[in-house]
Design an enzyme around this catalytic site. Sequence first.
Site, PDB file in Angstrom:
ATOM      1  CE  LYS A 194      16.957  -0.072 -34.275  1.00  0.00           C
ATOM      2  NZ  LYS A 194      18.379  -0.219 -34.330  1.00  0.00           N
ATOM      3  CG  ASP A 195      20.101  -4.711 -34.863  1.00  0.00           C
ATOM      4  OD1 ASP A 195      20.696  -3.782 -35.405  1.00  0.00           O
ATOM      5  OD2 ASP A 195      19.710  -4.657 -33.673  1.00  0.00           O
TER       6      ASP A 195
ATOM      7  CG  LEU B 151      21.625  -2.870 -21.078  1.00  0.00           C
ATOM      8  CD1 LEU B 151      21.308  -3.887 -19.976  1.00  0.00           C
ATOM      9  CD2 LEU B 151      21.814  -3.578 -22.417  1.00  0.00           C
TER      10      LEU B 151
ATOM     11  CB  SER C 146      18.656   2.777 -31.599  1.00  0.00           C
ATOM     12  OG  SER C 146      20.046   2.816 -31.862  1.00  0.00           O
TER      13      SER C 146
ATOM     14  CG  HIS D  82      19.368  -3.525 -25.049  1.00  0.00           C
ATOM     15  ND1 HIS D  82      19.613  -2.163 -25.044  1.00  0.00           N
ATOM     16  CD2 HIS D  82      20.075  -4.021 -26.080  1.00  0.00           C
ATOM     17  CE1 HIS D  82      20.442  -1.868 -26.025  1.00  0.00           C
ATOM     18  NE2 HIS D  82      20.739  -2.962 -26.685  1.00  0.00           N
TER      19      HIS D  82
ATOM     20  N   GLY E  99      25.516  -3.126 -24.525  1.00  0.00           N
ATOM     21  CA  GLY E  99      25.291  -2.221 -23.403  1.00  0.00           C
ATOM     22  C   GLY E  99      24.484  -0.997 -23.797  1.00  0.00           C
TER      23      GLY E  99
END
Length: 283
Positions: free
Chosen positions: A149-150, A33, A185, A37, A31
């Site tokens: 990103k991750d 967002l 982020s 996202h 969430g």
Amino acid sequence: MIIVHDPAAMRQRADDARRSGKTIAFVPTMGALHAGHLALIREACGHGDSVVTSIFVNPTQFGVGEDFERYPRNLDKDAALAAGAGSDVVFAPSAGAMYPQGFATFVSVEGITGLLEGESRPGHFRGVATVVAKLCLIVNPHVLLLGQKDGQQVAVVRRMLTDLNIPVRLVVVPTVREKDGLAMSSRNVYLTPGQRAEAPVLYASLRMAEQRLREGEKDAESVRAAMRSLITSGSQGVIDYVSVARGDTLEELTVITPPLPVMISLAVRFGPTRLIDNISLTL
Ligand code: AMP
């Protein structure tokens, strides 16, 4: 767009969708967002007839003293944003529904989870792997979309999908950035104006490292040292790690010898806020 809270009802919807010949694309999120996202959700629209976005702040991936309690939560706003980007289902289970009394089964990916983020955040990837496995069983998607990103999360989930024979195709979406380069982020909202002004130095250090690698630098430690120096001279950020690692195993490189996939990554704390970023490239 509909919001589903109950895991059994979500699974039923997935079964019905599959029975009627629909493909399902799935975007798991916690969430809060943002445009990053939403890029995943938009991309998902090209991979499935139905796009399911989950919104679940997963308690098992937070360590003691991390930001689980203060993590930003606003389901109505998130559901509207997800719908606007093309999601037709939002799955928002409660923690109690995902981890009922007596819950005792975890998914533990070995090896790569002990490095980088895993070293700084013990137990984090056990929580991630467990929740992604559960969400895949509940949502039953054909395609799973994750953000670059991750970067380490992508590697861990890829390993898990392969090892557990979970028949889901993984699509990785490039990192969406602010104009000044800072990776979007949900945690950026914690930054003070001063920290926010300094935070673009993280991406600047990744770009500098990338350029040195592309110019033929062979000494990985000198690249890491240059990143540390740029970050500490340009900000008050406290470095957790800077890494120049093999892109597949995430082991730190000593001598850079192409051809090789490389992940340059970092984690830096600005006060209580911990930011991560990475660039993946093939030399
Ligand atoms: P999170 O809500 O932080 O768990 O993130 C949910 C998904 O969105 C993960 O696959 C993230 O990698 C992805 N994501 C987060 N930030 C970005 C970004 N700036 N660009 C692209 N994807 C992102």
